[in-house]
Write an enzyme that holds these catalytic residues in place. Structure first.
Site, PDB file in Angstrom:
ATOM      1  N   SER A 159       0.846  -1.186   0.000  1.00  0.00           N
ATOM      2  CA  SER A 159       0.000   0.000   0.000  1.00  0.00           C
ATOM      3  C   SER A 159       0.887   1.243   0.000  1.00  0.00           C
ATOM      4  O   SER A 159       1.918   1.289  -0.689  1.00  0.00           O
ATOM      5  CB  SER A 159      -0.914  -0.070   1.230  1.00  0.00           C
ATOM      6  OG  SER A 159      -1.785   1.023   1.284  1.00  0.00           O
ATOM      7  N   LYS A 177      -5.285   2.824  -2.504  1.00  0.00           N
ATOM      8  CA  LYS A 177      -4.524   2.171  -1.429  1.00  0.00           C
ATOM      9  C   LYS A 177      -5.357   2.046  -0.146  1.00  0.00           C
ATOM     10  O   LYS A 177      -5.187   1.081   0.610  1.00  0.00           O
ATOM     11  CB  LYS A 177      -3.226   2.924  -1.155  1.00  0.00           C
ATOM     12  CG  LYS A 177      -2.232   2.921  -2.332  1.00  0.00           C
ATOM     13  CD  LYS A 177      -1.765   1.521  -2.739  1.00  0.00           C
ATOM     14  CE  LYS A 177      -0.538   1.577  -3.633  1.00  0.00           C
ATOM     15  NZ  LYS A 177      -0.083   0.262  -4.106  1.00  0.00           N
TER      16      LYS A 177
END
Ligand SMILES: NC(=O)c1ccc[n+]([C@@H]2O[C@H](COP(=O)([O-])OP(=O)(O)OC[C@H]3O[C@@H](n4cnc5c(N)ncnc54)[C@H](OP(=O)(O)O)[C@@H]3O)[C@@H](O)[C@H]2O)c1
Length: 292
Positions: A159, A177
């Protein structure tokens, strides 16, 4: 007179973990041909695993596979797939099974990024990043889950930290993300009872990567950036975290989002001068892809 600040050392995972902890294991890594994911793949291979790296550009995949095999003495093969296409990922997973017989670890790392303000970002560009980062992570999990259950393996989704506060010009990646974080947490809850773990690594600014080069000002890479541990991140910092999270030392760690950013998130600094960068986007023009 300014006092010198501590700067964290950059270490190899082999300085902390034994070289055989992943003996007989197989890693499936999207985005593994370059940057951070290549570094994570190499580190996991250095501890004994074989690997399959996934991406769209076959020439780079094959070149990286050769280099990683030579550097680690393990076997790395490539599978050409677009993470937006579930069918091509399922074929890649099947290739891993055909060649190595198992998948223990999965890194969902393929992603795209560029700088653009909401006002200048096309609907299609926003959708594309969501498709690669979020749907691509989902598709990768779907294609591999029966195999990872079979080995009681583990996932790492890659992420970022930029959605912890609002980062200008990064709405597409921030949204994508944030969804990846949520996806991994649900995966951890659903799959924990099957013996599968799922965690997120959230890199900060990792120097020397394509992503970093796209966002950082090449003339002044520091841009006022500071981190408690004194430097930008290195690919090895992220690779070390991956080795830990796949290792038995993390057998009770799941459903976590772990920033690898030297503590920078707690300083809440803005990477771009604010509000100047928003009021006068032409100052950021060189970094921009979307029109202003
Ligand atoms: N660099 C940083 O400072 C930083 C900071 C925070 C988070 N991250 C995250 O870390 C990860 C790696 O970043 P990086 O900077 O190392 O990037 P990178 O070198 O640009 O790696 C991206 C990889 O994803 C692959 N990819 C892209 N689109 C794909 C698709 N549709 N299907 C299959 N593969 C695809 C690319 O290969 P092909 O083009 O051949 O497909 C490439 O190997 C990403 O998830 C990124 O968001 C990076």
């Amino acid at each position: 007179m300014s006092l010198p600040a501590y700067v964290a050392p950059i270490l190899d995972s082999t300085s902390s973990f034994k070289s055989n902890i992943f003996e007989g294991k197989v890693l499936f890594c999207t985005g593994g041909a370059s940057g951070i994911c290549r570094g994570m793949t190499e580190a996991v291979m250095r501890h004994g695993a074989n690997a399959v790296i996934i991406g769209r550009r076959l020439d780079r995949l094959e070149q990286t596979s050769k280099e990683l095999s030579a550097a680690t003495g393990r076997s790395c093969i490539s599978a050409q797939a677009d993470v937006r296409q579930p069918k091509s990922l399922k074929e890649a997973a099947q290739k891993a099974i055909d060649v190595f017989g198992r998948i223990d670890f999965v890194i969902c790392g393929a992603a795209g990024n560029f700088m653009a303000p909401i006002s200048g970002l096309s609907e299609n560009a926003f959708k594309t990043v969501i498709e690669i980062d979020t749907l691509g992570t989902y598709n990768t999990i779907k294609a591999t889950i029966p195999h990872v259950r079979a080995t009681k393996g583990a996932y790492i989704s890659v992420s970022a930290t930029l959605h912890y506060n609002a980062t200008p010009y990064q709405v597409h990646v921030s949204a994508a993300k944030a969804a990846v974080d949520a996806l991994s947490n649900v995966l951890a809850v659903e799959e924990g009872p099957h013996g599968v773990r799922s965690n997120v690594i959230a890199p900060g600014f990792i120097a020397g990567t394509e992503g970093f080069d796209r966002l950082a000002n090449k003339n002044d890479q520091s841009n006022g950036f500071s981190a408690p541990l004194g430097r930008f991140g290195d690919v090895k910092d992220v690779a070390n975290a991956a080795v830990f999270l796949f290792s038995d030392a993390a057998s009770y760690v799941t459903g976590q989002v772990i920033p690898i950013d030297g503590g920078a998130e707690h300083l809440r600094t803005t990477f771009f001068p604010y509000p100047q960068s928003v009021l006068d986007p032409t100052t950021m023009q060189k970094l921009m892809k979307g029109k202003l």
